[in-house]
Design a protein around this motif. Structure first.
Motif, short mmCIF file in Angstrom:
data_model
loop_
_atom_site.label_atom_id
_atom_site.label_comp_id
_atom_site.label_asym_id
_atom_site.label_seq_id
_atom_site.Cartn_x
_atom_site.Cartn_y
_atom_site.Cartn_z
N PHE A 120 -9.33 -4.19 -2.12
CA PHE A 120 -8.98 -5.12 -3.18
C PHE A 120 -7.65 -4.65 -3.77
N SER A 121 -6.89 -5.56 -4.36
CA SER A 121 -5.61 -5.18 -4.94
C SER A 121 -5.12 -6.24 -5.90
N THR A 122 -4.23 -5.82 -6.79
CA THR A 122 -3.49 -6.77 -7.61
C THR A 122 -2.13 -6.96 -6.97
N ARG A 123 -1.58 -8.16 -7.11
CA ARG A 123 -0.24 -8.45 -6.61
C ARG A 123 0.41 -9.30 -7.68
N GLY A 124 1.17 -8.67 -8.56
CA GLY A 124 1.70 -9.39 -9.70
C GLY A 124 0.54 -9.85 -10.57
N PHE A 130 -9.02 4.94 -4.80
CA PHE A 130 -8.59 4.13 -5.93
C PHE A 130 -7.19 4.56 -6.30
N ALA A 131 -6.31 3.61 -6.62
CA ALA A 131 -4.92 3.91 -6.95
C ALA A 131 -4.49 3.09 -8.16
N ILE A 132 -3.61 3.69 -8.96
CA ILE A 132 -3.08 3.01 -10.13
C ILE A 132 -1.61 3.38 -10.27
N ALA A 133 -0.80 2.44 -10.72
CA ALA A 133 0.62 2.70 -10.93
C ALA A 133 1.07 2.03 -12.21
N LEU A 191 -3.15 -1.99 -9.64
CA LEU A 191 -4.41 -1.38 -9.21
C LEU A 191 -4.67 -1.72 -7.75
N ARG A 192 -5.28 -0.79 -7.04
CA ARG A 192 -5.63 -1.03 -5.64
C ARG A 192 -6.76 -0.08 -5.26
N ASN A 238 0.80 -1.21 0.00
CA ASN A 238 0.00 0.00 0.00
C ASN A 238 0.83 1.26 0.00
N ILE A 239 1.64 1.43 -0.99
CA ILE A 239 2.46 2.62 -1.01
C ILE A 239 1.67 3.79 -1.57
N LEU A 240 0.55 3.47 -2.17
CA LEU A 240 -0.30 4.51 -2.73
C LEU A 240 -1.32 4.88 -1.67
N LEU A 241 -1.30 6.11 -1.23
CA LEU A 241 -2.11 6.49 -0.09
C LEU A 241 -3.35 7.28 -0.51
#
Length: 338
Positions: free
Chosen positions: A126-130, A91-94, A117-118, A69-72
């Motif tokens: 919810f989040s993606t991890r790889g 909502f976060a995207i990188a 995405l997170r 969770n580096i996206l705050l």
């Protein structure tokens, strides 16, 4: 640091392997063991800066898997509403790049673009991890320092499904994409060592192949620690172990007589004899907010992970003879959260 306290009182957790998470969702499973590894703590409850990869990934990136969770979440007027029960929605995207071995055990490398995405809705994260997607079914309450996590995961494992440079490994034939489903559970606590804002977390994930490829299971315990250095900088570290069932070792690392004749590599059946610890990983990652505020706007992310293939897998000819047991991953990217 009163200004930092005020700034961060509504922030959420960080991933420890965000570089891998940010760059991994689109890459094959050569990067799946990034802790990136990996999910998410509760808004340490809108009262402190928490950490979280995946969870990060990190993890991992799939088995890596890390509370990522580096996206705050950005600050909003409703964040200070005393009547609000659940942590804020966001909502976060990188997007970025990941440099990784072409498959687990390879000494050939590639650089690939990817994204991450997170988010959170009504307390559910919810989040993606790889190449993994997960949902935390335990709602996150506003103000809590200890956060428990539990939920389902689904993963795609693409190890050795793409182009392989080494002619002997290529002669063994490509592997088919595996679909794995499972569960994860974990706990994180904010305010541990350096300040009220650092966080330590532990997570355990396990999955089973439902596609009939390797027909086996995987499991990965991960421990993370992260802390803010200022209102715009953050650093985290993580360690994990990946365990695999007999079918996994047999499918990806053993070599039968026919494959030996085709490739010139010796026959090997040690990886599929019993379940084993197939890979150990440690990593470091960091973030720097271009906006000056880690809670919102654009953030630079980056990090590195070292993995060591375990003894039974490391003795496979695809690792010992034509590959390497030492596995390095590097990632960097740009994140945006709203």
């Amino acid at each position: 640091m009163p200004d930092l306290t005020k700034l961060l009182r509504i922030t959420r957790s960080f991933p420890l392997f965000i570089p891998f998470i940010a760059a991994a969702i689109a890459v094959p499973a050569a990067a799946e063991d990034v802790p990136l590894s990996y999910d998410l703590p509760a808004s340490a409850a809108d009262t402190a800066l928490a950490t979280g990869v995946e969870d990060a990934p990190a993890r991992y990136l799939q088995d890596s898997d890390i509370d990522e969770n580096i996206l705050l979440p950005p600050a909003r007027p409703q964040d200070d509403d005393p009547e609000r029960t659940w942590s804020r929605d966001y909502f976060a995207i990188a997007a970025g790049v990941l440099n990784t071995p072409k498959y687990n055990g390879s000494d050939d490398r590639r650089t690939l673009p990817a994204f991450y995405l997170r988010g959170r809705i009504s307390g559910y994260s919810f989040s993606t991890r790889g190449t993994n997607f997960q949902v935390d079914l335990i709602r996150q309450r506003r103000g809590q320092k200890t956060d428990f996590k539990f939920g389902p995961t689904i993963s795609l494992r693409g190890d050795r499904t793409g182009k392989i440079d080494d002619p002997q490994v290529a002669a063994l034939g490509k592997r088919k994409l595996a679909v794995e489903m499972g569960l994860f559970a974990g706990v994180s606590h904010t305010g541990v060592i350096t300040s009220a804002y650092d966080q330590v977390s532990f997570r355990m994930s396990a999955s089973k192949d439902i596609s009939g490829r390797h027909g086996s299971w995987t499991a990965s315990p991960t421990i993370d620690y992260g802390t803010p250095l200022s209102k715009r900088a953050y650093v985290g570290v993580s360690a994990s172990v990946n365990f695999y069932g007999k079918g996994f070792g047999r499918y990806y690392y053993d070599i039968d007589a026919a494959d030996s004749a085709a490739s010139g590599l010796p026959v090997y059946d040690g990886a599929g004899r019993k379940a084993t610890a197939g890979k150990y990983t440690v990593g470091i990652a960091g973030a720097y907010a271009l906006s000056g505020d880690l809670r919102k706007g654009f953030t630079l992310i980056g990090g590195a992970q070292y993995g060591r293939i375990g003894s039974r897998f490391a003795k496979s000819p695809i690792v010992a003879d034509v590959g390497s047991a030492d596995q390095w991953l590097f990632g960097a990217g740009l994140a945006y959260q709203f």
